[in-house]
Design a protein around this motif. Structure first.
Motif, short mmCIF file in Angstrom:
data_model
loop_
_atom_site.label_atom_id
_atom_site.label_comp_id
_atom_site.label_asym_id
_atom_site.label_seq_id
_atom_site.Cartn_x
_atom_site.Cartn_y
_atom_site.Cartn_z
N SER A 107 0.80 -1.22 0.00
CA SER A 107 0.00 0.00 0.00
C SER A 107 0.83 1.27 0.00
CB SER A 107 -0.94 0.00 1.21
OG SER A 107 -0.19 -0.17 2.41
N SER A 108 2.12 1.16 0.32
CA SER A 108 2.95 2.36 0.38
C SER A 108 4.42 1.99 0.26
CB SER A 108 2.71 3.15 1.68
OG SER A 108 3.10 2.37 2.80
N GLY A 109 5.24 3.01 0.03
CA GLY A 109 6.69 2.85 0.07
C GLY A 109 7.24 1.82 -0.89
N ILE A 110 8.17 1.01 -0.39
CA ILE A 110 8.83 0.01 -1.22
C ILE A 110 7.82 -0.97 -1.81
CG2 ILE A 110 10.43 -1.95 -1.17
CD1 ILE A 110 12.06 -0.40 0.94
N GLY A 111 6.91 -1.43 -0.99
CA GLY A 111 5.92 -2.39 -1.45
C GLY A 111 5.06 -1.85 -2.57
N ASN A 112 4.68 -0.59 -2.47
CA ASN A 112 3.87 0.04 -3.52
C ASN A 112 4.65 0.15 -4.82
OD1 ASN A 112 2.44 2.98 -4.58
ND2 ASN A 112 1.11 1.34 -3.89
N GLY A 113 5.94 0.49 -4.71
CA GLY A 113 6.78 0.56 -5.89
C GLY A 113 6.92 -0.80 -6.57
N ILE A 114 7.05 -1.84 -5.76
CA ILE A 114 7.16 -3.19 -6.29
C ILE A 114 5.85 -3.61 -6.97
CG2 ILE A 114 7.33 -5.62 -5.62
CD1 ILE A 114 9.38 -4.70 -3.47
N ALA A 115 4.73 -3.28 -6.32
CA ALA A 115 3.43 -3.64 -6.88
C ALA A 115 3.24 -3.03 -8.27
CB ALA A 115 2.31 -3.19 -5.94
N HIS A 116 3.59 -1.77 -8.41
CA HIS A 116 3.41 -1.11 -9.70
C HIS A 116 4.41 -1.60 -10.74
CE1 HIS A 116 0.11 1.62 -9.00
NE2 HIS A 116 0.60 1.87 -7.79
N ARG A 162 10.69 -21.10 -5.58
CA ARG A 162 11.96 -20.41 -5.36
C ARG A 162 11.76 -19.30 -4.33
NH1 ARG A 162 14.38 -17.40 -8.49
NH2 ARG A 162 12.73 -17.01 -9.99
N VAL A 163 12.50 -19.37 -3.25
CA VAL A 163 12.43 -18.36 -2.18
C VAL A 163 13.74 -17.58 -2.17
CG1 VAL A 163 12.03 -17.93 0.26
CG2 VAL A 163 10.97 -19.91 -0.84
N ASN A 164 13.63 -16.27 -2.28
CA ASN A 164 14.79 -15.38 -2.23
C ASN A 164 14.39 -14.09 -1.51
OD1 ASN A 164 17.07 -16.63 -3.89
ND2 ASN A 164 15.36 -16.79 -5.32
N GLY A 165 15.33 -13.18 -1.34
CA GLY A 165 15.03 -11.94 -0.64
C GLY A 165 15.80 -10.74 -1.17
N VAL A 166 15.31 -9.58 -0.80
CA VAL A 166 15.97 -8.31 -1.09
C VAL A 166 16.20 -7.61 0.25
CG1 VAL A 166 15.74 -6.04 -2.18
CG2 VAL A 166 14.88 -8.10 -3.35
N MET A 215 14.43 -1.00 -5.58
CA MET A 215 14.13 -2.28 -4.93
C MET A 215 13.27 -3.15 -5.86
SD MET A 215 15.81 -1.54 -2.33
CE MET A 215 16.60 0.01 -2.73
N ALA A 216 12.40 -2.49 -6.60
CA ALA A 216 11.52 -3.23 -7.51
C ALA A 216 12.29 -3.94 -8.60
CB ALA A 216 10.49 -2.28 -8.12
N GLY A 217 13.34 -3.29 -9.09
CA GLY A 217 14.12 -3.89 -10.17
C GLY A 217 14.69 -5.24 -9.79
N VAL A 218 15.25 -5.34 -8.60
CA VAL A 218 15.85 -6.59 -8.16
C VAL A 218 14.75 -7.62 -7.83
CG1 VAL A 218 17.40 -7.67 -6.48
CG2 VAL A 218 17.87 -5.37 -7.32
N THR A 219 13.61 -7.14 -7.34
CA THR A 219 12.49 -8.04 -7.07
C THR A 219 11.97 -8.66 -8.36
OG1 THR A 219 11.88 -6.65 -5.17
CG2 THR A 219 10.24 -8.23 -5.94
#
Length: 244
Positions: free
Chosen positions: A17-26, A174-178, A216-220
């Protein structure tokens, strides 16, 4: 079709809904995915006009991720899930994490809820041979003097990512992280709104700038894509060189 085309894929971003997560969602939405997000407010309208919150084209649901029974009882509006991004997070300043209620609250949101969400969507991800991505923090790799729960939870997230990756590889997940460095969001306002703190922080970042949700979205996207088909159990720091 490119390796980062997610047309026909379904993505859930917890904390989208906001911040990093919102950027990733879009980032997923603009590449063709049907994107669902969870947030803490009753409706998407409650985020209107707030910096770092853009709900356009996203499917919103209210969820308190510290309520593990609510996660288990959730009936998803999607029949399949290809990518699960766990980007929930909170922090308590002014030594609030040195009290057990504050410590427990942060641990429940930042770490325990990761497992609750992973368990909830395991079968869907196994069916799609999908990807689970945790968003932790470079705090996992060094001390954070005033925030023991934030630090412990982010360190725990890196360990959980490793272990779930090993356990669930046989299921095709596949499980990974940022691990983001210092990103300009509402959680980091204590630093970014303080010129002296901000300048001191920038001095320690070789790229001499804050990270963005887009960084952050790019690597995700990479981790969720076929480009990362042989990447498993890794947490990639995305910090402009902060930890160097």
């Amino acid at each position: 079709m490119t390796d980062t085309d997610f047309s026909g894929k379904t993505v859930l971003v917890v904390g989208g809904s906001s911040g990093i997560g919102n950027g990733i969602a879009h980032a997923f939405r603009t590449r063709g995915a049907e994107v669902h997000i969870w947030g803490t407010r009753k409706s998407a309208d409650d985020y209107k006009g707030e910096e770092g919150s853009d709900m356009e084209g996203l499917h919103y649901a209210h969820m308190d991720v510290s309520d593990f029974d609510a996660i288990e009882a959730y009936s998803p509006p999607f029949k399949s899930l290809d990518v699960l991004v766990l980007c929930q997070g909170t922090v308590i300043y002014k030594k609030g994490e040195f009290k057990m209620d504050g410590f427990q609250k942060v641990m429940d949101v930042n770490l325990n809820s990761l497992m609750a969400c992973a368990i909830k969507f395991h079968d869907m991800l196994a069916a799609s041979k999908g990807s689970l991505i945790t968003i932790s923090s470079t705090a996992a790799f060094h001390a954070t003097r005033g925030n023991p729960a934030y630090n412990a939870s982010k360190t725990g997230a890196v360990g959980l990512t490793r272990t779930l990756a090993q356990a669930w590889a046989k299921d095709g997940i596949r499980v990974n992280g940022v691990a983001p460095g210092l990103v300009d969001t509402k959680l980091t306002k204590v630093t970014t709104d303080n010129p002296d703190r901000l300048n001191a922080s920038l001095q320690g970042i070789p790229m001499h700038r804050l990270g963005t949700p887009s960084d952050m979205a790019g690597v995700t996207l990479f981790l969720a894509s076929p480009l990362a088909a042989y990447v498993l159990g890794q947490t990639i720091p995305v910090d402009g060189g902060l930890m160097l």
